[in-house]
Design a protein around this motif. Structure first.
Motif, PDB file in Angstrom:
ATOM      1  N   ASN A 167      -0.595 -10.970   4.176  1.00 48.49           N
ATOM      2  CA  ASN A 167       0.720 -10.328   4.310  1.00 48.49           C
ATOM      3  C   ASN A 167       1.660 -10.757   3.184  1.00 48.49           C
ATOM      4  OD1 ASN A 167       0.763  -8.534   6.578  1.00 48.49           O
ATOM      5  ND2 ASN A 167       0.525 -10.313   7.917  1.00 48.49           N
ATOM      6  N   GLU A 168       1.633 -12.040   2.861  1.00 51.11           N
ATOM      7  CA  GLU A 168       2.477 -12.534   1.776  1.00 51.11           C
ATOM      8  C   GLU A 168       2.073 -11.916   0.442  1.00 51.11           C
ATOM      9  OE1 GLU A 168       3.786 -16.753  -0.388  1.00 51.11           O
ATOM     10  OE2 GLU A 168       2.637 -16.795   1.483  1.00 51.11           O
ATOM     11  N   ALA A 169       0.760 -11.803   0.223  1.00 52.22           N
ATOM     12  CA  ALA A 169       0.275 -11.208  -1.023  1.00 52.22           C
ATOM     13  C   ALA A 169       0.680  -9.738  -1.122  1.00 52.22           C
ATOM     14  CB  ALA A 169      -1.242 -11.350  -1.110  1.00 52.22           C
ATOM     15  N   LEU A 170       0.614  -9.010  -0.018  1.00 51.83           N
ATOM     16  CA  LEU A 170       0.993  -7.595  -0.032  1.00 51.83           C
ATOM     17  C   LEU A 170       2.476  -7.416  -0.330  1.00 51.83           C
ATOM     18  CD1 LEU A 170      -1.055  -6.221   3.013  1.00 51.83           C
ATOM     19  CD2 LEU A 170      -1.566  -5.977   0.578  1.00 51.83           C
ATOM     20  N   ASP A 171       3.273  -8.424  -0.017  1.00 51.51           N
ATOM     21  CA  ASP A 171       4.713  -8.351  -0.296  1.00 51.51           C
ATOM     22  C   ASP A 171       5.067  -8.809  -1.707  1.00 51.51           C
ATOM     23  OD1 ASP A 171       5.313  -7.404   2.234  1.00 51.51           O
ATOM     24  OD2 ASP A 171       5.632  -9.399   3.079  1.00 51.51           O
ATOM     25  N   ASN A 172       4.307  -9.754  -2.238  1.00 52.90           N
ATOM     26  CA  ASN A 172       4.740 -10.424  -3.472  1.00 52.90           C
ATOM     27  C   ASN A 172       3.763 -10.352  -4.636  1.00 52.90           C
ATOM     28  OD1 ASN A 172       7.106 -11.368  -2.114  1.00 52.90           O
ATOM     29  ND2 ASN A 172       5.902 -13.013  -1.206  1.00 52.90           N
ATOM     30  N   ASN A 173       2.542  -9.855  -4.433  1.00 52.30           N
ATOM     31  CA  ASN A 173       1.590  -9.832  -5.529  1.00 52.30           C
ATOM     32  C   ASN A 173       2.107  -8.971  -6.678  1.00 52.30           C
ATOM     33  OD1 ASN A 173      -0.982  -8.212  -6.778  1.00 52.30           O
ATOM     34  ND2 ASN A 173      -1.432 -10.358  -6.423  1.00 52.30           N
ATOM     35  N   LEU A 174       2.088  -9.508  -7.873  1.00 54.08           N
ATOM     36  CA  LEU A 174       2.702  -8.828  -9.014  1.00 54.08           C
ATOM     37  C   LEU A 174       1.928  -7.581  -9.428  1.00 54.08           C
ATOM     38  CD1 LEU A 174       3.724 -11.967 -11.112  1.00 54.08           C
ATOM     39  CD2 LEU A 174       5.139 -10.591  -9.582  1.00 54.08           C
TER      40      LEU A 174
END
Length: 471
Positions: A70-77
């Motif tokens: 979930n964090e990656a889906l929000d913040n992955n560049l």
């Protein structure tokens, strides 16, 4: 009255132009005929259900892993950049949808002109001593009739480009979910290897003390002590390597999360279980489940519509323009009826000779269309291959893990028996046998953990290859 006749004539010409469906040259899009196999290799199924339809939240049940995804889906560049590419493509798509609308512009100007006494204009112009002012306010409208479907094809091409960018975003998301899951499983596997190796270091320190005691008792030689000591150092080096890999992998996961490198919160390898039915569906379903295959089809569709656009350039272009406004030399009479001006023009242009540029554009568009078709076929074949590879890998890892467990059990008992025999003074047992048994047992335990990771990762690869992770 005369202007009205001109306007009526232009409108009639436009109506006649737009009511010529028989002259429409743009072809309607159809998916290219590509032969698709009925089943995946070594798979017989009549069920269309597929693992790709399962949301990733249901496939991965470890709360630490789902939190990281979930964090990656929000913040992955990479994903954020893909979203911006979608936004840019959407803007072009909106522009393409507006292609049917006329162009409207409003212009206003004011100017002061002064002529010198010795200039021709100054001598001949008696208005206000060679000085005059001019004020203009006008509006113009231009519209092109879409007789041959050029504007419509451009609209569909821009729509395909937008959908391509959306499919690309989905592909990035799908890959991101799979990459995060794979990295997480590898991280907990490295933790398990570090735990085993750390315990082995402790055991070998104790073994070294035992070997020193046996040497003092005259049971073994100094060479045996040094061999045991060297084995301890080898294990310590292995532990350092594993810890380094853990640190590097945590840095990699941090990059996926779009944050600075740091510790990653996780569970243990024993907590990982992917108890799902590995249903694959049919290869034809990849056309709507695999983002990269979907992207390849929209790329073909874009090339198809651009071929229509290129073909329409061989035919006449009908455009109409009209303008009207006020022009005066006196500011106070600017909006007087005597200052009214108007203009209406209809253009019909048929290209005759243009140094072959139109034909070249058409032939290039056709070649690009054929290339896009081959690329779609290749994407389908590659996707089907990846599914078959993942299926076979999963079956292989299942079998390998069972055998690894048996191997580990046998080698662990070999270590136990050889150490017991050596400690009890059994003459036929040498320290070399003990060292060999210990080395083999540690190697087997490390390999068993790695096989467990490969087993989990093969499910992730199957999920990705079927097109899961973006729904």
């Amino acid at each position: 009255m005369k202007n009205r006749k001109i306007i009526y004539g232009i409108v009639s010409l436009a109506f006649a132009a737009t009511s010529l469906p028989s002259c429409f040259v743009a072809k309607k899009y159809q998916r290219p005929e590509i032969e698709i196999q009925d089943q995946y290799r070594d798979v017989n199924t009549n069920d269309s259900s597929t693992l790709a339809a399962m949301p990733w939240e249901e496939l991965f049940t470890d709360t630490n892993l789902t939190s990281l995804i979930n964090e990656a889906l929000d913040n992955n560049l990479d994903l954020l950049m893909a979203v911006e590419r979608v936004n840019a493509a959407e803007a072009y798509y909106k522009q393409g949808k507006a292609g049917y609308l006329p162009t409207l512009a409003i212009a206003g100007s004011g100017q002061r002109v002064e002529y010198g006494d010795n200039t021709l204009s100054g001598v001949s112009n008696s208005y206000d001593g060679g000085i005059y002012h001019q004020y203009d306010l006008s509006a113009s409208v231009t519209w092109e009739a879409d007789i041959w479907g050029k504007i419509r094809s451009n609209k569909r091409a821009s729509q395909a480009t937008y959908l391509k960018s959306e499919a690309s975003r989905r592909a990035v998301q799908s890959t991101l979910v799979a990459t995060m899951a794979s990295a997480y499983f590898q991280l907990v596997a490295l933790d398990a290897q570090a735990k085993v190796t750390s315990q082995t270091v402790t055991n070998r320190k104790e073994g070294l003390e035992t070997m020193i005691s046996l040497k003092n008792a005259g049971r073994v030689t100094q060479a045996a002590v040094k061999q045991t000591e060297a084995q301890l150092y080898t294990t310590e080096i292995l532990l350092i390597d594993i810890k380094e890999n853990i640190n590097l992998l945590e840095n990699t996961i941090s990059l996926l999360l779009g944050r600075n490198s740091g510790t990653i919160k996780r569970s243990s390898l024993d907590d990982q279980a992917l108890n799902v039915e590995l249903s694959t569906g049919f290869p034809s379903q990849l056309l709507r489940n695999r983002p990269d295959v979907i992207l390849a089809e929209y790329n073909f569709r874009n090339a198809f519509e651009l071929t229509n656009v290129a073909k329409s350039s061989f035919y006449p272009t009908l455009s109409m323009s009209a303008s009207g406004g006020f022009q005066t030399l006196d500011f106070d009479n600017w909006f007087n009826s005597n200052a009214l001006i108007s203009n209406a023009i209809a253009n019909l242009t048929q290209p005759i000779f243009n140094k072959r540029s139109i034909r070249t554009q058409y032939e290039v568009a056709k070649a690009n269309q054929e290339e896009a078709k081959y690329n779609l076929k290749k994407a389908l074949l590659s996707a089907s291959k990846e599914v078959s590879d993942a299926l076979y890998s999963y079956k292989t890892q299942q079998e390998r893990y069972k055998i690894r467990q048996k191997e580990l059990d046998a080698l662990s008992k070999a270590v136990e028996y050889s150490e017991e025999l050596l400690n009890n003074g059994y003459q036929n047992t040498t320290y070399i046998e003990v060292l060999t048994a210990r080395t083999n047992a540690l190697s087997s335990e490390i390999s068993t953990i790695n096989t467990k990771y490969q087993q989990l990762n093969s499910i992730v690869e199957l999920y990705l290859s079927l097109g899961g992770g973006w729904k």
